[in-house]
Design an enzyme around this catalytic site. Structure first.
Site, PDB file in Angstrom:
ATOM      1  N   CYS A 134       0.870  -1.274   0.207  1.00 49.73           N
ATOM      2  CA  CYS A 134      -0.150  -0.050   0.011  1.00 49.73           C
ATOM      3  C   CYS A 134       0.813   1.333   0.113  1.00 49.73           C
ATOM      4  CB  CYS A 134      -1.106  -0.088   1.281  1.00 49.73           C
ATOM      5  SG  CYS A 134      -2.413   1.116   0.948  1.00 49.73           S
ATOM      6  N   HIS A 242      -3.371  -4.990   0.339  1.00 46.75           N
ATOM      7  CA  HIS A 242      -2.997  -5.377   1.675  1.00 46.75           C
ATOM      8  C   HIS A 242      -2.940  -7.130   1.719  1.00 46.75           C
ATOM      9  CE1 HIS A 242      -2.586  -1.927   4.027  1.00 46.75           C
ATOM     10  NE2 HIS A 242      -3.415  -1.290   3.296  1.00 46.75           N
ATOM     11  N   GLU A 244      -1.620  -8.978   3.502  1.00 44.47           N
ATOM     12  CA  GLU A 244      -1.360  -9.631   4.926  1.00 44.47           C
ATOM     13  C   GLU A 244      -2.912  -9.678   5.765  1.00 44.47           C
ATOM     14  OE1 GLU A 244      -2.485  -5.244   6.073  1.00 44.47           O
ATOM     15  OE2 GLU A 244      -1.156  -6.361   4.538  1.00 44.47           O
TER      16      GLU A 244
END
Length: 272
Positions: A134, A242, A244
């Site tokens: 990001c 993202h 994660e």
């Protein structure tokens, strides 16, 4: 670091912190999701890299971070609500000095900007694996001389790239739009596909590409969603989304994190 750690082949990566100022107290902070995803799916250990104030000349800070990062095997540039200040990434150091508005909640975080700039300088010197997420993608572009749209909502009307603040946080990280993956690139080789559906929680976005950057994925409205450094001999990839957040259940995120982890292991074996 101990020889035992090296013999076990456990790579160690530096993960960028962000600065938070509350009640006059400065705090470096990082969401646990990054640590959990990297530990589990990249099979690396994590060291949190602290943000940087302007208390030393840039060259001195560079030397200190270089000494630290020589003991690491990779760099992760995390996301954050703040927008980066491109002036910090000016190699002439024109915006390096402290300012009263260095830290403005959800808007400015120049201590993080300084950290990312210097960390990228060291990673470039060491040819170290890098994963940008990001804000990290935007930093990797600006570091190479690229520019950003300050607010995509005023320049790109096809897709809403901002999160919906009216829904629960976990749902904000659900996939909301597709991206086209460039054939023959690093990302394509990792995911073994040509299209993804990704989450989207960003205000800024790439306007002009920096030098030596390869576009790895693009949204339907033309916003660059992934990039890599062409001249790198190792894994240096950045994503606008993202991976994660839902890595525990998303196979594509696991593939990306796994590829980064393997690059860090190879760097460990080659350099140390």
């Amino acid at each position: 670091m101990s020889d035992t750690r090296r013999h076990l082949g456990c790579a160690v990566v530096g993960v960028t912190a962000n600065r938070h100022l509350h009640d006059g107290v400065h705090r470096d902070w990082l969401r646990r999701r990054y640590i959990e995803a990297l530990t589990r799916h990249a099979s690396v250990e994590c060291v949190i890299l602290p943000t940087i104030d302007r208390d030393l000349p840039c060259d001195a800070i560079f030397q200190r971070l270089r000494d630290l990062m020589r003991r690491l095997d990779g760099l992760v540039l995390t996301g954050d609500e703040s927008d980066l200040d491109p002036g910090i990434f000016d190699r002439n150091g024109g915006a390096w000095a402290l300012a009263e508005d260095d830290i403005v909640a959800c808007r400015t975080d120049r201590p993080r900007d300084r950290l990312s700039m210097v960390a990228l300088m060291v990673a470039e010197e060491l040819d170290m694996p890098v994963l940008g997420i990001c804000r990290g993608l935007q930093e990797m572009n600006v570091y190479r001389g690229g520019t950003l749209h300050e607010d995509l909502s005023s320049t790109h009307k096809g897709i809403s790239h901002r999160e919906n603040p009216e829904i629960p946080r976990d749902e904000q990280y659900r996939p909301v739009h597709t991206v086209k993956v460039a054939s023959g690139g690093l990302l394509s080789s990792v995911i073994e596909g040509d299209e993804l559906c990704v989450n989207s929680l960003h205000r800024q976005g790439i306007a002009e590409l920096g030098e030596g950057i390869r576009v790895e994925a693009v949204a339907g409205d033309g916003v660059v969603e992934a990039l890599s450094y062409r001249n790198s001999r190792t894994f240096q990839l950045a994503l606008q989304w993202h991976p994660e957040w839902h890595a525990s259940s998303d196979v594509i995120s696991q593939k990306i994190l796994g590829a980064f982890g393997r690059a860090c292991e190879a760097y460990n074996a080659a350099v140390h």
